[in-house]
Design a protein around this motif. Sequence first.
Motif, mmCIF file in Angstrom:
data_model
loop_
_atom_site.group_PDB
_atom_site.id
_atom_site.type_symbol
_atom_site.label_atom_id
_atom_site.label_comp_id
_atom_site.label_asym_id
_atom_site.label_seq_id
_atom_site.Cartn_x
_atom_site.Cartn_y
_atom_site.Cartn_z
ATOM 1 N N LEU A 58 -6.336 6.344 -1.811
ATOM 2 C CA LEU A 58 -6.321 5.097 -2.568
ATOM 3 C C LEU A 58 -7.621 5.011 -3.360
ATOM 4 O O LEU A 58 -8.710 5.130 -2.789
ATOM 5 C CB LEU A 58 -6.199 3.907 -1.614
ATOM 6 C CG LEU A 58 -4.832 3.747 -0.937
ATOM 7 C CD1 LEU A 58 -4.958 2.888 0.307
ATOM 8 C CD2 LEU A 58 -3.835 3.131 -1.904
ATOM 9 N N GLU A 104 -3.110 -2.370 -3.320
ATOM 10 C CA GLU A 104 -3.863 -1.618 -2.321
ATOM 11 C C GLU A 104 -4.910 -2.460 -1.598
ATOM 12 O O GLU A 104 -5.332 -2.124 -0.498
ATOM 13 C CB GLU A 104 -4.523 -0.380 -2.942
ATOM 14 C CG GLU A 104 -5.477 -0.674 -4.082
ATOM 15 C CD GLU A 104 -4.807 -0.534 -5.434
ATOM 16 O OE1 GLU A 104 -5.427 0.049 -6.334
ATOM 17 O OE2 GLU A 104 -3.667 -1.019 -5.586
ATOM 18 N N THR A 113 2.510 1.643 -3.371
ATOM 19 C CA THR A 113 1.578 2.172 -4.364
ATOM 20 C C THR A 113 1.487 3.691 -4.291
ATOM 21 O O THR A 113 1.399 4.375 -5.315
ATOM 22 C CB THR A 113 0.176 1.557 -4.147
ATOM 23 O OG1 THR A 113 0.241 0.154 -4.392
ATOM 24 C CG2 THR A 113 -0.858 2.182 -5.064
ATOM 25 N N ILE A 141 0.841 -1.200 0.000
ATOM 26 C CA ILE A 141 0.000 0.000 0.000
ATOM 27 C C ILE A 141 0.874 1.247 0.000
ATOM 28 O O ILE A 141 0.652 2.193 -0.767
ATOM 29 C CB ILE A 141 -0.937 -0.010 1.220
ATOM 30 C CG1 ILE A 141 -1.893 -1.206 1.148
ATOM 31 C CG2 ILE A 141 -1.711 1.298 1.315
ATOM 32 C CD1 ILE A 141 -2.733 -1.398 2.391
#
Length: 339
Positions: free
Chosen positions: A160, A292, A54, A51
Motif C-alpha cells: 500500500l 487504504e 484497493t 483495503i
Amino acid sequence: MERELRAQGEYVASCLPVMRESLLSLDLGADRVVMAGCGDSYYSAVAAAGIFRTLGVPYAAATSQEVEQFLPLQPRDVVVLASVSGGTKRTLEAAERARGAGVATLAITCNPTSPLVRACDETLVMPYEPISRATPHTLDYTLTLLAQALVAERVAGRALEDLDRLPDALDACIDEAFRALPAAVDGHTTASRTFFLGAGADVGTASYGAAKLHEAGGRTAFAGESENFWHGMNFMLQPTDLVMVFQNRIESARTEELLVDGLAQLARTVVYVGDDGVASPHRVALPHARDEWAPFVMAIAPQVACLLIARHEPARDAGTPSGSDSERQHEVQSAWFGR
C-alpha cells in the motif's frame, strides 16, 4: 483511555515494519481471503474491505460463528482469524472447522502461545503489550486493522503506497477529532442515545463506534447502514440524540449529504466524519479518508467521542453495565467466551 488513544501513531510506527517482515516468510497464496473474528476483530474485518478492494484481493469478512457454522469454504481460501487474546471460543471453533475442511488458516494475535496459534497453520504476532483491557479498546482495534492491511499487501504481492505515513495521519486525525467533537458532545446526557451510520466498509466503523459506547458503562448506542436507516430505524430518533455519519468514498458524497440534511431535522446533533465533500455544522474533516487509510482514520472519531461522552456524563466504570447486575453480566459473558 486517552493515553492509549494518543499512543496509536507511535505503536503503528513500531509494529508495522516488524509485522511486514514477519509476513514475508509466510506462503499466503490464495484465491480469496476470509477475514473473521468476534467483536472488534469482526468490525475491523468489515472496515478493512476497502483495503482489499484497493489491492484487488477477493475478500469476505465474516464472524467466527459464520465461518464455524455457515460459510462455504473453497480449497484455495485462506481463513484469517483475529483475536488479541488468542482465546476467544468461537474463533477457535472457526479455526477447527477451517482446518477440518482442508483450508489454510492464519492467526492474528498478541499471544504467541495462545490456543489460537496452536489451532492455525501460521501466525502473525502483533508485537505489543495491550495497555489496558479494562477501558473501551482503541489501540487493539487499530493494530488488528494494521495486521489485516498487511495481510492484504502480502496476498496481493504489492505494498500500500501510503501505509508508512499512517502514523502521522493518525496523529493529525486525533488532533482534529479533539478539536471538532467537544462542541458536538456538549449537552449529551444520560437520556441521549448515539447512532453511528455508514455505508460499505464504513458499516464496520459504525459498529465499532456503537460497541465502544456499550463498553463505556453500557451506554445506549446503535449502528446502522446509511440506506437501511431510512427503512424504519429513523423512527427511533429523538431530539436529544447524537448521530455520527461516516463517509470515505467520493462516489457516496451526494447520498451522505442527503442523509446529513435529513438527520439534522430529527436529531440534536449530527456529526459528519469524512473528507470536505459534505457541509455540516459538526464535521471531523479527514483529508486522508481514502480506501487504504479510511478504516484507521475513521475509527478515531468514535474513539474520541466515547472518551468525551464518558467524561461529560456522571462517572460510570467502563465495562460496567448500567441498570443491571454487573457481576452476573460478566459471568454470562465469560461463559459465552469460554473463559
